[in-house]
Enzyme design. Structure first.
Site, PDB file in Angstrom:
ATOM      1  N   GLU A  63     -22.870 -31.363  -5.703  1.00 14.84           N
ATOM      2  CA  GLU A  63     -23.472 -30.893  -6.957  1.00 14.84           C
ATOM      3  C   GLU A  63     -24.827 -30.242  -6.730  1.00 14.84           C
ATOM      4  O   GLU A  63     -25.221 -29.347  -7.459  1.00 14.84           O
ATOM      5  CB  GLU A  63     -23.641 -32.058  -7.948  1.00 14.84           C
ATOM      6  CG  GLU A  63     -22.367 -32.367  -8.714  1.00 14.84           C
ATOM      7  CD  GLU A  63     -22.588 -33.291  -9.911  1.00 14.84           C
ATOM      8  OE1 GLU A  63     -23.719 -33.755 -10.132  1.00 14.84           O
ATOM      9  OE2 GLU A  63     -21.600 -33.569 -10.607  1.00 14.84           O
TER      10      GLU A  63
ATOM     11  N   HIS B 287      -7.152 -41.991  12.628  1.00 12.57           N
ATOM     12  CA  HIS B 287      -5.693 -42.005  12.653  1.00 12.57           C
ATOM     13  C   HIS B 287      -5.092 -41.209  11.498  1.00 12.57           C
ATOM     14  O   HIS B 287      -3.908 -41.320  11.228  1.00 12.57           O
ATOM     15  CB  HIS B 287      -5.198 -43.463  12.627  1.00 12.57           C
ATOM     16  CG  HIS B 287      -5.710 -44.243  13.809  1.00 12.57           C
ATOM     17  ND1 HIS B 287      -5.020 -44.345  14.993  1.00 12.57           N
ATOM     18  CD2 HIS B 287      -6.882 -44.901  13.997  1.00 12.57           C
ATOM     19  CE1 HIS B 287      -5.736 -45.068  15.851  1.00 12.57           C
ATOM     20  NE2 HIS B 287      -6.883 -45.406  15.276  1.00 12.57           N
TER      21      HIS B 287
ATOM     22  N   LYS C 143     -17.283 -30.056 -19.460  1.00 12.75           N
ATOM     23  CA  LYS C 143     -17.707 -31.087 -20.419  1.00 12.75           C
ATOM     24  C   LYS C 143     -17.658 -30.524 -21.840  1.00 12.75           C
ATOM     25  O   LYS C 143     -17.212 -31.184 -22.776  1.00 12.75           O
ATOM     26  CB  LYS C 143     -19.151 -31.527 -20.137  1.00 12.75           C
ATOM     27  CG  LYS C 143     -19.323 -32.510 -18.995  1.00 12.75           C
ATOM     28  CD  LYS C 143     -20.777 -33.007 -18.985  1.00 12.75           C
ATOM     29  CE  LYS C 143     -21.106 -33.866 -17.795  1.00 12.75           C
ATOM     30  NZ  LYS C 143     -22.498 -34.270 -17.712  1.00 12.75           N
TER      31      LYS C 143
HETATM   32  O1  PA5 Z   1     -25.881 -35.614 -11.192  1.00 12.07           O
HETATM   33  C1  PA5 Z   1     -25.659 -35.498 -12.389  1.00 12.07           C
HETATM   34  O2  PA5 Z   1     -26.549 -35.194 -13.197  1.00 12.07           O
HETATM   35  C2  PA5 Z   1     -24.273 -35.764 -12.982  1.00 12.07           C
HETATM   36  O3  PA5 Z   1     -23.316 -35.963 -12.003  1.00 12.07           O
HETATM   37  C3  PA5 Z   1     -24.328 -36.988 -13.890  1.00 12.07           C
HETATM   38  O4  PA5 Z   1     -24.730 -38.101 -13.178  1.00 12.07           O
HETATM   39  C4  PA5 Z   1     -22.981 -37.272 -14.554  1.00 12.07           C
HETATM   40  O5  PA5 Z   1     -22.463 -36.122 -15.174  1.00 12.07           O
HETATM   41  C5  PA5 Z   1     -23.099 -38.385 -15.590  1.00 12.07           C
HETATM   42  O6  PA5 Z   1     -24.042 -38.056 -16.561  1.00 12.07           O
HETATM   43  P1  PA5 Z   1     -24.632 -39.136 -17.566  1.00 12.07           P
HETATM   44  O7  PA5 Z   1     -25.461 -40.078 -16.824  1.00 12.07           O
HETATM   45  O8  PA5 Z   1     -25.416 -38.348 -18.563  1.00 12.07           O
HETATM   46  O9  PA5 Z   1     -23.448 -39.819 -18.203  1.00 12.07           O
END
Ligand code: PA5
Length: 463
Positions: free
Chosen positions: A290, A319, A433
């Protein structure tokens, strides 16, 4: 700090000039590293990013420990509801410090288990509920945005399950970890009177493991979060040093940057040789993917950059994956995570079976075998020109785990600067989302529902 990084097998001298980095490239890279260090420093100083401060927030740590001490003994299960950065850190910590899943000790009020509901698969949620007793469960709902559909829906189910057994007392068994000033979770938490902990706006989900997002569940299941943050604080000090020898995170970032951008290694295999570090490989996968997978750079140019992270477990995946790694496309860099001292060496009993496959193993240890297999795999990959590097943790305890997590977050931040991208946003996650909100009928998202309908219509016409 007992964490070593050895990048010898990334060098041209070891894997050849087509796949490894030359000394002069490394030398030239030092300027890039210095610039990246200054870049991250500036982002922190301006307040844009906050993860380096987390290990020093001792008031927060004290408040979490105090709460954990107050409720201790009243539950045998902590049920964490969260997803992505709001779940993976807690899972990584739990695996590392309390034993790999699913072979942790028998749970009890003295050794509560951590059940992490990070998916909306109905059979998963139903099985989890069937395995927990509401009167012995403490619920932690974690969402930075306070608006994530997966977390919200599972939370409503768990809340109803808790209320059916506890009535009005249910609220006293729920802890919310979220942003203080935005999102609907904080509104609900205030209305219902949940215990709350907050995380700073400038700490992104995948950088939040050392904030209350990771520390609240960790403390509630009995981890020593003071030692964890102390280890991370010590690492933070090293991550601000400008010499590459001391600053392991910066050195690793530079080496990974060079082998990726100069030798086209667009895949990184994170290869822990430790079941305790296995959860952390999945946490790392999110952090790397990310943060570094981006369409545009800071100048607004389209770059479509990213290095695909793969989690592999040694020796298990020798393996299943190593055939590909040895003979498939040479497009990967391998990062081994080794452990020097295991809590239990795993003594293998002496055997006199008269059979070759058994007798040489008798009297040795599993720890020796595991590390021998790691070293053997690095040697084999090197022999076929596959660049690889190795982190070695002296041991897997709270201090080393805290330090290693912080090291990897700094490495990611440095690499983002080297690539001239914003490693701290996640625009790419947002569109899916938004479509989900539209599809599930959330108010205000009708336009996204219409966009989705147009997509389906296009699909139908294309069939
Ligand atoms: O790194 C990030 O910002 C995302 O992966 C969030 O952690 C993830 O989408 C979850 O978001 P939230 O904590 O608002 O539920």
């Amino acid at each position: 700090m007992g964490i070593q990084f050895d990048a010898t097998n990334l060098s041209a001298a070891m894997v050849g000039g087509d796949h490894g980095i030359t000394k002069s490239e490394l030398k030239r890279g030092e300027a890039v590293a210095r610039q990246a260090l200054a870049g991250v420093r500036a982002l922190v100083d301006s307040g844009e990013i906050g993860f380096p401060h987390l290990p020093f927030q001792q008031k927060t740590v004290a408040a979490i420990r105090k709460y954990a001490a107050e409720v201790k003994g009243s539950y045998d299960t902590v049920c964490l509801i969260g997803i992505g950065g709001s779940a993976l850190g807690a899972w990584a910590l739990d695996c590392a410090l309390r034993g790999p899943h699913p072979v942790q000790g028998t749970f009890s009020t003295a050794f509560p288990r951590l059940v992490i509901l990070d998916n909306v698969d109905p059979s998963f949620v139903a099985s989890a509920l069937a395995s927990m007793q509401p009167k012995k469960t403490l619920v932690v709902v974690a969402a930075k945005s306070g608006a994530t559909a997966e977390t919200g829906s599972v939370f409503l189910i768990v809340k109803q399950w808790l209320e059916a057994a506890l009535g009005k007392k249910a609220a006293s068994r729920i802890v919310a970890v979220t942003s203080e000033n935005r999102g609907d979770l904080i509104v609900l938490a205030k209305k219902e009177g949940y215990r709350t902990f907050f995380l700073d706006e400038n700490v992104g989900g995948r950088f939040s493991v050392l904030s209350p997002i990771g520390l609240v569940p960790a403390a509630l299941v009995g981890m020593d979060i003071a030692k964890l943050t102390k280890g991370a604080a010590e690492m933070t000090a090293l991550c601000w040093k400008d010499d590459l020898e001391t600053n392991v995170a910066l050195r690793a970032a530079l080496q990974h940057f060079l082998v990726w951008t100069l030798r086209g290694k667009t895949i990184q295999v994170a290869f822990p040789y430790s079941n305790r570090l296995w959860g952390m490989a999945f946490w790392f996968r999110q952090l790397w993917a990310e943060s570094l997978g981006k369409k545009t750079n800071r100048a607004g140019e389209v770059v479509f950059t990213g290095q695909t992270p793969i989690a592999a477990l040694g020796t298990t995946d020798q393996h299943s994956q190593v055939q590909l790694y040895m003979e498939g496309p040479n497009d990967k860099v391998y990062t081994f995570w080794g452990v020097e001292k295991f809590g239990d060496s795993g003594k293998i009993p002496k055997a006199k079976t008269g059979l070759d496959a058994f007798d040489y193993l008798g009297g040795q240890t599993l720890a020796k075998l595991l590390n021998a297999e790691r070293k053997a795999t690095t040697a084999a990959l090197t022999a076929t020109g596959r660049p690889n590097a190795t982190f070695v943790l002296e041991r897997v305890d709270a201090a080393h785990v805290g330090a290693f997590l912080q090291l990897m977050m700094f490495e990611t931040a440095f690499l983002g600067e080297m690539l001239n991208i914003n490693a701290f946003n996640q625009e790419g996650v947002e569109l899916g989302k938004k479509y989900t909100f539209g599809l599930m009928g959330r108010k205000g998202w009708e336009a996204l529902a219409a966009e989705y309908a147009a997509y389906e219509e296009k699909q139908n016409k294309s069939r």
